[in-house]
Design a protein around this motif. Sequence first.
Motif, PDB file in Angstrom:
ATOM      1  N   ASN A  41       0.828  -1.211   0.000  1.00 25.88           N
ATOM      2  CA  ASN A  41       0.000   0.000   0.000  1.00 25.88           C
ATOM      3  C   ASN A  41       0.861   1.259   0.000  1.00 25.88           C
ATOM      4  O   ASN A  41       1.995   1.231   0.504  1.00 25.88           O
ATOM      5  N   LYS A  46       5.021   5.702   2.508  1.00 24.79           N
ATOM      6  CA  LYS A  46       4.827   6.985   3.206  1.00 24.79           C
ATOM      7  C   LYS A  46       5.377   6.889   4.632  1.00 24.79           C
ATOM      8  O   LYS A  46       6.011   7.802   5.139  1.00 24.79           O
ATOM      9  N   VAL A 126      -6.651  -3.443   4.216  1.00 24.77           N
ATOM     10  CA  VAL A 126      -6.459  -2.012   3.949  1.00 24.77           C
ATOM     11  C   VAL A 126      -7.286  -1.579   2.735  1.00 24.77           C
ATOM     12  O   VAL A 126      -8.203  -0.778   2.855  1.00 24.77           O
ATOM     13  N   GLY A 153      -6.532   2.111  -8.976  1.00 24.29           N
ATOM     14  CA  GLY A 153      -5.617   1.570  -7.972  1.00 24.29           C
ATOM     15  C   GLY A 153      -6.300   0.601  -7.022  1.00 24.29           C
ATOM     16  O   GLY A 153      -7.419   0.129  -7.272  1.00 24.29           O
ATOM     17  N   ALA A 174      -8.649   7.975 -14.199  1.00 24.18           N
ATOM     18  CA  ALA A 174      -7.420   7.176 -14.151  1.00 24.18           C
ATOM     19  C   ALA A 174      -6.614   7.518 -15.394  1.00 24.18           C
ATOM     20  O   ALA A 174      -7.141   8.153 -16.326  1.00 24.18           O
ATOM     21  N   PRO A 192      -8.380  12.263 -16.451  1.00 21.00           N
ATOM     22  CA  PRO A 192      -8.120  13.327 -15.474  1.00 21.00           C
ATOM     23  C   PRO A 192      -7.399  14.506 -16.128  1.00 21.00           C
ATOM     24  O   PRO A 192      -7.121  14.488 -17.323  1.00 21.00           O
ATOM     25  N   ALA A 219      -5.872  17.113  -8.470  1.00 24.06           N
ATOM     26  CA  ALA A 219      -6.817  16.166  -9.087  1.00 24.06           C
ATOM     27  C   ALA A 219      -8.167  16.235  -8.381  1.00 24.06           C
ATOM     28  O   ALA A 219      -9.220  16.102  -9.017  1.00 24.06           O
ATOM     29  N   VAL A 291       4.295   0.366  -6.348  1.00 20.38           N
ATOM     30  CA  VAL A 291       3.245   1.185  -5.722  1.00 20.38           C
ATOM     31  C   VAL A 291       3.746   2.621  -5.519  1.00 20.38           C
ATOM     32  O   VAL A 291       3.018   3.588  -5.738  1.00 20.38           O
ATOM     33  N   HIS A 295       1.335   4.686  -9.881  1.00 16.47           N
ATOM     34  CA  HIS A 295       0.445   4.321 -10.988  1.00 16.47           C
ATOM     35  C   HIS A 295       0.071   2.843 -10.967  1.00 16.47           C
ATOM     36  O   HIS A 295      -0.094   2.218 -12.015  1.00 16.47           O
TER      37      HIS A 295
END
Length: 304
Positions: A41, A46, A126, A153, A174, A192, A219, A291, A295
């Motif tokens: 994920n 992050k 998740v 995603g 997407a 987008p 976005a 990930v 994309h």
Amino acid sequence: MPKAYVYREYGGPEVEEFADLPKPTAGPGQVVVRVRAAGVNPADWKRRTGWCRPGTGPDHFPAVFGNEVAGVIAEIGPGVTGLKPGEAVFGSPLKGGYAEYAVLPAAGVAHKPDEVSFEDAATLPVAAATAYDGVRQLGVPPGGTLLITGVGGGVGTAAAQIARNAGVKVVGTADPGKRAFVESLGATYVEPGPGVAERVRAVAPKGVDGIYDLVGGDALREVAPVLGDHAKLISAGDQSTAKDLGGGPVTRARTKEVLGAVAGMVADGSLNPYVTATYPLEEADRALREVENGHARGKIVITA
Ligand SMILES: NC(=O)c1ccc[n+]([C@@H]2O[C@H](COP(=O)([O-])OP(=O)(O)OC[C@H]3O[C@@H](n4cnc5c(N)ncnc54)[C@H](OP(=O)(O)O)[C@@H]3O)[C@@H](O)[C@H]2O)c1
């Protein structure tokens, strides 16, 4: 010693490494799971950068990547009831899942239905659960229209199917390369970028009844005007932009009941987690890069 993929401090990919770690033991209320599959994920990379989900403390290093696994119970801790060694389960580990063994809180562990593969089950705690929570939170009625940004995603793929199955019309943004994939989910594809609001209005002339954002930033700002009631705007990844626009974050339930609900959908064939790539644990770095490049298509899973 069992293998794991870890980060040794906060930073970029250069702080990642494979490590041999002692096999964990199950404390009170915990189970140790022999991991068969781990979902990848955006939160994994992050977290490596030092970002911390509210309510979770800082990492102890080396910190194992990963927040969703499926596997077989290897050990149960004191006070655990309703779970036995040898049972196939899935859930969110306490301290990482890109590993041969993971520790999970017994209260958050769900039994894996036989019809559901370990790879699919590893995507549910998740991605699919977040999709389920968000679709329920928005409560778009049957016949209404839900716009999902980043629909191709992990979360978006599941959210599109869950909403579609509830009779909701789904419009999704997407990359153009995902158009056929998005349409295969039963969603209407919209490209987008600048002018996206007009393109959404062209396919949904009455406007949309909710926005589930999975991209954030510009976005999200660019599509927000298509929604009349901004209280019906939620974001999984960028709650600050969502709040600026009058919306808010997705509220996560994180319960065994939600895990059971999404596993039931996979078991009865109404939800496909679309595991589009699997990597052995020895190639966890490649899985994470896929990930982290932003994309991903469907879900990326590591097998251990
Ligand atoms: N709050 C929570 O509990 C929670 C739980 C899960 C996830 N999240 C967050 O929710 C976000 C989405 O998660 P995920 O697992 O679905 O991530 P993902 O699998 O990486 O999917 C994100 C998708 O967005 C697409 N995308 C990127 N830029 C875009 C743009 N400008 N317009 C439209 N699509 C764009 C990406 O590919 P293309 O550009 O190729 O289409 C990709 O398919 C992340 O920020 C994640 O951290 C939060």
